[in-house]
Design a protein around this motif. Sequence first.
Motif, PDB file in Angstrom:
ATOM      1  N   LYS A  35     -41.572  80.896  53.214  1.00 12.67           N
ATOM      2  CA  LYS A  35     -40.404  80.006  53.258  1.00 12.67           C
ATOM      3  C   LYS A  35     -40.046  79.830  54.731  1.00 12.67           C
ATOM      4  O   LYS A  35     -39.890  80.799  55.466  1.00 12.67           O
ATOM      5  CB  LYS A  35     -39.245  80.648  52.494  1.00 12.67           C
ATOM      6  N   ILE A  36     -39.947  78.589  55.167  1.00 17.24           N
ATOM      7  CA  ILE A  36     -39.652  78.313  56.574  1.00 17.24           C
ATOM      8  C   ILE A  36     -38.302  77.621  56.652  1.00 17.24           C
ATOM      9  O   ILE A  36     -38.124  76.523  56.115  1.00 17.24           O
ATOM     10  CB  ILE A  36     -40.750  77.426  57.198  1.00 17.24           C
ATOM     11  N   SER A  37     -37.297  78.280  57.229  1.00 20.03           N
ATOM     12  CA  SER A  37     -35.971  77.666  57.303  1.00 20.03           C
ATOM     13  C   SER A  37     -35.560  77.423  58.746  1.00 20.03           C
ATOM     14  O   SER A  37     -35.842  78.211  59.638  1.00 20.03           O
ATOM     15  CB  SER A  37     -34.934  78.496  56.553  1.00 20.03           C
ATOM     16  N   LEU A  38     -34.871  76.299  58.910  1.00 23.71           N
ATOM     17  CA  LEU A  38     -34.541  75.794  60.234  1.00 23.71           C
ATOM     18  C   LEU A  38     -33.022  75.710  60.362  1.00 23.71           C
ATOM     19  O   LEU A  38     -32.359  75.147  59.501  1.00 23.71           O
ATOM     20  CB  LEU A  38     -35.129  74.384  60.309  1.00 23.71           C
ATOM     21  N   ASN A  39     -32.474  76.288  61.402  1.00 21.96           N
ATOM     22  CA  ASN A  39     -31.033  76.209  61.664  1.00 21.96           C
ATOM     23  C   ASN A  39     -30.781  75.646  63.038  1.00 21.96           C
ATOM     24  O   ASN A  39     -31.299  76.164  64.012  1.00 21.96           O
ATOM     25  CB  ASN A  39     -30.421  77.613  61.658  1.00 21.96           C
ATOM     26  N   LYS A  40     -29.969  74.610  63.094  1.00 17.40           N
ATOM     27  CA  LYS A  40     -29.644  74.070  64.424  1.00 17.40           C
ATOM     28  C   LYS A  40     -28.312  74.620  64.878  1.00 17.40           C
ATOM     29  O   LYS A  40     -27.479  74.967  64.072  1.00 17.40           O
ATOM     30  CB  LYS A  40     -29.602  72.545  64.378  1.00 17.40           C
TER      31      LYS A  40
END
Lengths: 144, 342
Positions: free
Chosen positions: A139-144
């Motif tokens: 699972k690849i999660s991105l947070n800006k």
Amino acid sequence: MRDNALCYESFCEEDTYEIGKSIGNGLKAGDILCLTGEIGTGKTAFTKGIANALGVIDYVISPTFTIVNEYFGRHNLYHFDVYRINDIDEIFETGFEDYIYGQGITVIEWAEMISEILPPECIWVRIEKNLALGEAYRKISLNK
Amino acid sequence: MSDIYILGIETSCDETSASIVKNGREVLSNVISSQIDIHKEYGGVVPEIASRKHVELVIPVIDDALKLSGIEPSSLDAIAVTYGPGLVGALLVGVSAAKSISYGINKPLIAVHHIEGHIAANYIQSPQLKPPFICLVVSGGHSHIVLVSDYGEYEIMGRTRDDAAGEAFDKVARALGLGYPGGPLIDKYALQGNPLSISFPRVTFKDGSLDFSFSGVKTSVLNYLNSSSQKGEEINIYNVCAAFQSAVVDILVENTVKAAQKTGINKICLAGGVAANSQLRTTFSEIAKHNGMEFYYPSMSLCTDNAAMIACAGYYDFLKGNFADLTLNAVPNLKLGERFIT
């Protein structure tokens, strides 16, 4: 991690590469990507995808030993692995500030180890396994 | 021609080293102030990357090298120094020391690529060795098959597309909880294991490339360890080490022999820290014998980073008049065969 994460699912290394590539396509000069995830989750495979999106033609190899590898493309890519850093001062010996405040794209593996010196505008990417969904699942999660 | 004395200086990674070499092949002194004990204090897995250690050590180490050799600074013919690849902070210590000495005693400065140095370690070990030969350079940061067509002439025939061989050893050792550095420990455990007990992948490329990929074998070992512990099965560390090491050694040997066959060169050399691996040496010896090839490798002490190999490589630049000037800078991402000398 902060809220508003953008999530991707990867079922093999090629998926991870393609996700890196699509994220790479949206990057702009000066962006800093902080990668977290245990050993063997595909942090380098993900970075290879980013490099491809940036037009890097050289092989993107693991920076674990060298701490930083530099690549030339549409934007330059500075690929860090800070796992071997055990005193925050050591990171500055790599020319770290020149890289992250430069006009290239910086990708930092094991970035959580140096979080105290990272600027607030970094993009955090977490790669996680879920063995219930198979050995290759990420699972690849991105947070800006 | 009178004797040539070269001072070599190496600070690209963990070791601070200085050496005096006579006529390129005779080591008069080779002082290595290893920082490896410092690493062990940090839980055994995280090497310290401290340029300041190099700063503290570089002058005493050079002094020692001169003293042990019995050579006066005024008798030196040149100063050879590693200027890349490596950590910029670490490299700069050696480069700055070398430039100062060069300026102080008015003798030429020679810039040496770290890998050239590793290759040259074979010249010290085997005085009869001459190019052309194929050299497999394997260490924590490098996995290269190099065609050495002449002194100072290099062509890369294969290299890793992800992890270096030594790095795979370190990461697998870390996953097994063995400690640092991983290579010698896995080598030791592998001696008591069965390499055929577990099958780990050996990656080759369909396009006929002699490149390597060690990321896959690392991931397979991690997956094997995860799934065994999930199933509650006991993990036999000896077998894991033996099977993993065989997978890496097989592919290193296979591609290097292919490079030799492709070029029609029947001499193979090993270089770099992983060249100390016992199975790699044994397998190469057997294959070379079987194929009628000559096989060379440096002694253990010449496999690790040291300044004698830098002085030796520098000697051949000295003969060609390849000198650097005082504008020399460290080049962290220096590629083999490239020159960044003005």
